[in-house]
Motif scaffolding. Structure first.
Motif, PDB file in Angstrom:
ATOM      1  N   ASN A  13       0.825  -1.213   0.000  1.00 21.96           N
ATOM      2  CA  ASN A  13       0.000   0.000   0.000  1.00 21.96           C
ATOM      3  C   ASN A  13       0.861   1.266   0.000  1.00 21.96           C
ATOM      4  O   ASN A  13       0.677   2.166   0.818  1.00 21.96           O
ATOM      5  CB  ASN A  13      -0.958  -0.001   1.193  1.00 21.96           C
ATOM      6  CG  ASN A  13      -2.082  -1.015   1.022  1.00 21.96           C
ATOM      7  OD1 ASN A  13      -2.279  -1.593  -0.047  1.00 21.96           O
ATOM      8  ND2 ASN A  13      -2.832  -1.252   2.088  1.00 21.96           N
ATOM      9  N   SER A  42      -0.723  -5.453  -1.966  1.00 23.57           N
ATOM     10  CA  SER A  42      -1.325  -4.126  -1.793  1.00 23.57           C
ATOM     11  C   SER A  42      -2.782  -4.105  -2.234  1.00 23.57           C
ATOM     12  O   SER A  42      -3.176  -4.791  -3.179  1.00 23.57           O
ATOM     13  CB  SER A  42      -0.545  -3.080  -2.583  1.00 23.57           C
ATOM     14  OG  SER A  42       0.772  -2.942  -2.095  1.00 23.57           O
ATOM     15  N   THR A  43      -3.562  -3.288  -1.549  1.00 21.22           N
ATOM     16  CA  THR A  43      -4.983  -3.125  -1.893  1.00 21.22           C
ATOM     17  C   THR A  43      -5.287  -1.725  -2.408  1.00 21.22           C
ATOM     18  O   THR A  43      -6.445  -1.411  -2.703  1.00 21.22           O
ATOM     19  CB  THR A  43      -5.870  -3.416  -0.666  1.00 21.22           C
ATOM     20  OG1 THR A  43      -5.489  -2.539   0.413  1.00 21.22           O
ATOM     21  CG2 THR A  43      -5.709  -4.864  -0.216  1.00 21.22           C
ATOM     22  N   ASP A  44      -4.263  -0.873  -2.514  1.00 20.58           N
ATOM     23  CA  ASP A  44      -4.457   0.474  -3.050  1.00 20.58           C
ATOM     24  C   ASP A  44      -4.027   0.486  -4.518  1.00 20.58           C
ATOM     25  O   ASP A  44      -4.071  -0.537  -5.200  1.00 20.58           O
ATOM     26  CB  ASP A  44      -3.684   1.500  -2.205  1.00 20.58           C
ATOM     27  CG  ASP A  44      -2.177   1.291  -2.256  1.00 20.58           C
ATOM     28  OD1 ASP A  44      -1.723   0.298  -2.872  1.00 20.58           O
ATOM     29  OD2 ASP A  44      -1.439   2.131  -1.700  1.00 20.58           O
ATOM     30  N   THR A  46      -1.044   0.739  -5.767  1.00 17.87           N
ATOM     31  CA  THR A  46       0.376   0.464  -5.946  1.00 17.87           C
ATOM     32  C   THR A  46       0.658  -0.228  -7.275  1.00 17.87           C
ATOM     33  O   THR A  46       1.614   0.119  -7.982  1.00 17.87           O
ATOM     34  CB  THR A  46       0.899  -0.399  -4.776  1.00 17.87           C
ATOM     35  OG1 THR A  46       0.913   0.390  -3.571  1.00 17.87           O
ATOM     36  CG2 THR A  46       2.309  -0.895  -5.039  1.00 17.87           C
TER      37      THR A  46
END
Length: 227
Positions: A13, A42-44, A46
């Motif tokens: 993230n 990552s969950t954003d 990225t």
């Protein structure tokens, strides 16, 4: 022959700062460099940020922590020398050339470090701001992200320990201090960003426990060796 330098960045993230971290490595101007960025689940955005760079090798793994991601990158690395950056920090211009020269001038030297300059983002907590006193702004450092190390020396010492968690890079540095022939250069090689999402801030209790465990283990080891 120009040595191949493998640089590994682990990111979770990190969309906010990862581009700057990557550019600071690519802008070193060393012709034989591979940059491996491991996205640790990552969950954003990225992944989208990494896709902007054709000169890197970006790989994804399920979230396993910093040590797991760094070790993943090292397994892919082909270089004679290893270096690292954190996803929110910045290499200084010319840093790699300075460290390469130091290793080339002393074949017995296994790793070189340097000084680190710490700087604040606007969202850095008040306690972090208060702790950044003038004498702590620029400091000699054995952070993994301030290091250039020969591959054979790193592999002799072994990988980052995944069971430690947050303190894995600190534990590795403690092992290296006792086992490697190294030097801390006078030059600033890394700018370390202090901000509200630093792991030491967001997971302070866990980080403190990990660091205390590392200190206790180091003390025990020295007692066993009689030092």
């Amino acid at each position: 022959m120009t040595p191949l330098v493998s640089v590994v960045i682990a990111v979770f993230n990190g969309e906010r700062f990862i581009r700057e971290a990557i550019r600071s490595v690519l802008d070193q101007g060393h012709e034989a460099l591979e940059l491996i960025v491991v996205d640790d689940g990552s969950t954003d955005a990225t992944a989208e940020a990494l896709a902007e760079f054709s000169a890197i090798r970006a790989v994804h793994q399920d979230n396993g922590g910093q040590a797991s991601a760094l070790n993943h990158g090292l397994r892919l690395a082909k270089g004679d020398l290893f270096a690292f950056n954190d996803a929110d920090d910045v290499w200084t211009p010319g840093r790699l050339a300075i460290q390469l020269e130091a290793l080339a001038s002393d074949p017995g030297l296994e790793a070189v470090y340097g000084h680190v300059e710490q700087f604040l983002e606007d969202d850095a907590p008040a306690a972090v701001r208060a702790g950044l006193t003038p004498e702590r702004r620029v400091m000699p450092s054995r952070l993994h992200s301030a290091m250039l190390v020969r591959r054979e020396a790193f592999e002799r010492l072994g990988p980052f320990r995944t069971e430690i968690g947050i303190g894995s890079v600190v534990e590795w540095a403690a092992r290296a201090k006792d086992a490697l022939s190294d030097r801390v250069l006078d030059e600033i090689v890394l700018r370390r960003r202090l901000h509200g999402a630093n792991i030491g801030v967001t997971r302070k209790a866990a980080a403190t426990e990990d660091y205390l465990a590392i200190v206790r283990a180091a003390i025990a080891k020295r007692r066993e060796s009689g030092n």
